[in-house]
Design a protein around this motif. Structure first.
Motif, PDB file in Angstrom:
ATOM      1  N   ASN A  13       0.825  -1.212   0.000  1.00  0.00           N
ATOM      2  CA  ASN A  13       0.000   0.000   0.000  1.00  0.00           C
ATOM      3  C   ASN A  13       0.858   1.260   0.000  1.00  0.00           C
ATOM      4  OD1 ASN A  13      -2.388  -1.407  -0.079  1.00  0.00           O
ATOM      5  ND2 ASN A  13      -2.718  -1.327   2.122  1.00  0.00           N
ATOM      6  N   GLU A  14       1.928   1.262   0.803  1.00  0.00           N
ATOM      7  CA  GLU A  14       2.803   2.435   0.840  1.00  0.00           C
ATOM      8  C   GLU A  14       3.478   2.640  -0.514  1.00  0.00           C
ATOM      9  OE1 GLU A  14       6.647   4.405   3.107  1.00  0.00           O
ATOM     10  OE2 GLU A  14       5.783   2.571   3.933  1.00  0.00           O
ATOM     11  N   PHE A  15       3.960   1.556  -1.113  1.00  0.00           N
ATOM     12  CA  PHE A  15       4.595   1.674  -2.427  1.00  0.00           C
ATOM     13  C   PHE A  15       3.605   2.250  -3.444  1.00  0.00           C
ATOM     14  CE2 PHE A  15       5.910   0.627  -6.622  1.00  0.00           C
ATOM     15  CZ  PHE A  15       7.294   0.692  -6.603  1.00  0.00           C
ATOM     16  N   VAL A  16       2.418   1.661  -3.502  1.00  0.00           N
ATOM     17  CA  VAL A  16       1.407   2.103  -4.462  1.00  0.00           C
ATOM     18  C   VAL A  16       1.048   3.569  -4.224  1.00  0.00           C
ATOM     19  CG1 VAL A  16      -1.001   1.782  -5.192  1.00  0.00           C
ATOM     20  CG2 VAL A  16       0.499  -0.208  -4.895  1.00  0.00           C
ATOM     21  N   ASP A  17       0.854   3.958  -2.957  1.00  0.00           N
ATOM     22  CA  ASP A  17       0.524   5.351  -2.644  1.00  0.00           C
ATOM     23  C   ASP A  17       1.634   6.297  -3.086  1.00  0.00           C
ATOM     24  OD1 ASP A  17      -1.890   4.616  -1.547  1.00  0.00           O
ATOM     25  OD2 ASP A  17      -1.209   4.774   0.542  1.00  0.00           O
ATOM     26  N   ARG A  18       2.865   5.951  -2.779  1.00  0.00           N
ATOM     27  CA  ARG A  18       3.994   6.816  -3.148  1.00  0.00           C
ATOM     28  C   ARG A  18       4.112   6.932  -4.673  1.00  0.00           C
ATOM     29  NH1 ARG A  18       7.895   8.347   0.552  1.00  0.00           N
ATOM     30  NH2 ARG A  18       7.568   7.596   2.674  1.00  0.00           N
ATOM     31  N   HIS A  19       3.937   5.813  -5.360  1.00  0.00           N
ATOM     32  CA  HIS A  19       4.046   5.849  -6.823  1.00  0.00           C
ATOM     33  C   HIS A  19       2.887   6.651  -7.428  1.00  0.00           C
ATOM     34  CE1 HIS A  19       5.014   4.708 -10.872  1.00  0.00           C
ATOM     35  NE2 HIS A  19       3.795   4.223 -11.034  1.00  0.00           N
ATOM     36  N   ALA A  20       1.677   6.390  -6.991  1.00  0.00           N
ATOM     37  CA  ALA A  20       0.507   7.052  -7.562  1.00  0.00           C
ATOM     38  C   ALA A  20       0.441   8.538  -7.208  1.00  0.00           C
ATOM     39  CB  ALA A  20      -0.772   6.347  -7.101  1.00  0.00           C
ATOM     40  N   ASN A  21       1.053   8.946  -6.112  1.00  0.00           N
ATOM     41  CA  ASN A  21       1.045  10.361  -5.723  1.00  0.00           C
ATOM     42  C   ASN A  21       2.179  11.146  -6.360  1.00  0.00           C
ATOM     43  OD1 ASN A  21      -1.308  10.412  -4.137  1.00  0.00           O
ATOM     44  ND2 ASN A  21      -0.211   9.409  -2.472  1.00  0.00           N
ATOM     45  N   GLY A  22       3.015  10.467  -7.139  1.00  0.00           N
ATOM     46  CA  GLY A  22       4.130  11.143  -7.795  1.00  0.00           C
ATOM     47  C   GLY A  22       3.692  11.855  -9.062  1.00  0.00           C
ATOM     48  N   THR A  23       4.470  12.848  -9.417  1.00  0.00           N
ATOM     49  CA  THR A  23       4.318  13.528 -10.697  1.00  0.00           C
ATOM     50  C   THR A  23       5.589  13.253 -11.476  1.00  0.00           C
ATOM     51  OG1 THR A  23       2.941  15.257  -9.733  1.00  0.00           O
ATOM     52  CG2 THR A  23       3.995  15.760 -11.842  1.00  0.00           C
ATOM     53  N   TYR A  24       5.424  12.651 -12.647  1.00  0.00           N
ATOM     54  CA  TYR A  24       6.562  12.225 -13.442  1.00  0.00           C
ATOM     55  C   TYR A  24       6.693  13.103 -14.676  1.00  0.00           C
ATOM     56  CZ  TYR A  24       6.275   8.170 -10.459  1.00  0.00           C
ATOM     57  OH  TYR A  24       6.243   7.352  -9.358  1.00  0.00           O
ATOM     58  N   SER A  25       7.927  13.288 -15.106  1.00  0.00           N
ATOM     59  CA  SER A  25       8.210  14.048 -16.311  1.00  0.00           C
ATOM     60  C   SER A  25       8.930  13.131 -17.293  1.00  0.00           C
ATOM     61  CB  SER A  25       9.102  15.243 -15.968  1.00  0.00           C
ATOM     62  OG  SER A  25       9.470  15.940 -17.133  1.00  0.00           O
ATOM     63  N   VAL A  26       8.533  13.195 -18.551  1.00  0.00           N
ATOM     64  CA  VAL A  26       9.231  12.425 -19.581  1.00  0.00           C
ATOM     65  C   VAL A  26      10.585  13.096 -19.793  1.00  0.00           C
ATOM     66  CG1 VAL A  26       9.205  11.597 -21.959  1.00  0.00           C
ATOM     67  CG2 VAL A  26       7.060  11.720 -20.660  1.00  0.00           C
ATOM     68  N   ALA A  27      11.638  12.438 -19.319  1.00  0.00           N
ATOM     69  CA  ALA A  27      12.989  12.985 -19.448  1.00  0.00           C
ATOM     70  C   ALA A  27      13.485  12.836 -20.884  1.00  0.00           C
ATOM     71  CB  ALA A  27      13.934  12.295 -18.474  1.00  0.00           C
ATOM     72  N   CYS A  28      13.229  11.670 -21.467  1.00  0.00           N
ATOM     73  CA  CYS A  28      13.597  11.423 -22.858  1.00  0.00           C
ATOM     74  C   CYS A  28      12.880  10.181 -23.352  1.00  0.00           C
ATOM     75  CB  CYS A  28      15.109  11.280 -23.019  1.00  0.00           C
ATOM     76  SG  CYS A  28      15.817   9.835 -22.216  1.00  0.00           S
ATOM     77  N   ILE A  29      12.920   9.994 -24.649  1.00  0.00           N
ATOM     78  CA  ILE A  29      12.368   8.796 -25.283  1.00  0.00           C
ATOM     79  C   ILE A  29      13.561   8.027 -25.836  1.00  0.00           C
ATOM     80  CG2 ILE A  29      10.912   7.905 -27.145  1.00  0.00           C
ATOM     81  CD1 ILE A  29       9.283   9.305 -24.984  1.00  0.00           C
TER      82      ILE A  29
END
Length: 116
Positions: A13-29
């Protein structure tokens, strides 16, 4: 996911919460057409890549490796850890543009179901 949580000494649950509450940026493709390297992974859930890569991860696998997250645009080998799945079509040669995401795009993950 349970293997990663055990390694990090945190609950699923902690892992899922931390991942889902993150904001990610596409650094590169890179690595393969449409593969987004996503920065912004919470350092508390960063985990080294697998010592032995899997021979095949399916298209749509949401993955983490080191301090980054990613999404598999096609089936391929990988040493990253699988933490989820998406139906997004990241690469489609018949679409214009063929690649869905671009560097600088912001990604938020939504948890629909947690499988144990």
């Amino acid at each position: 996911l349970s293997e990663i949580c055990e390694q990090l000494s945190i609950s699923t649950n902690e892992f899922v919460d931390r991942h889902a509450n993150g904001t990610y940026s596409v650094a590169c493709i890179g690595a393969m057409p449409g593969f987004p390297y996503l920065s912004g992974l919470d350092p508390a859930i960063a985990v080294p890549r697998r010592a032995v890569p899997r021979m095949r991860l399916e298209r749509g696998a949401v993955i983490v490796g080191g301090a980054q997250a990613g999404i598999m645009p096609c089936a391929a080998p990988s040493g990253w850890h699988i933490i989820g799945h998406t139906e997004l079509e990241l690469f489609d040669s018949n679409r214009s543009p063929a690649v869905l995401l671009r560097p600088g795009d912001i990604i938020r993950f939504k948890v629909l179901e947690v499988l144990r």
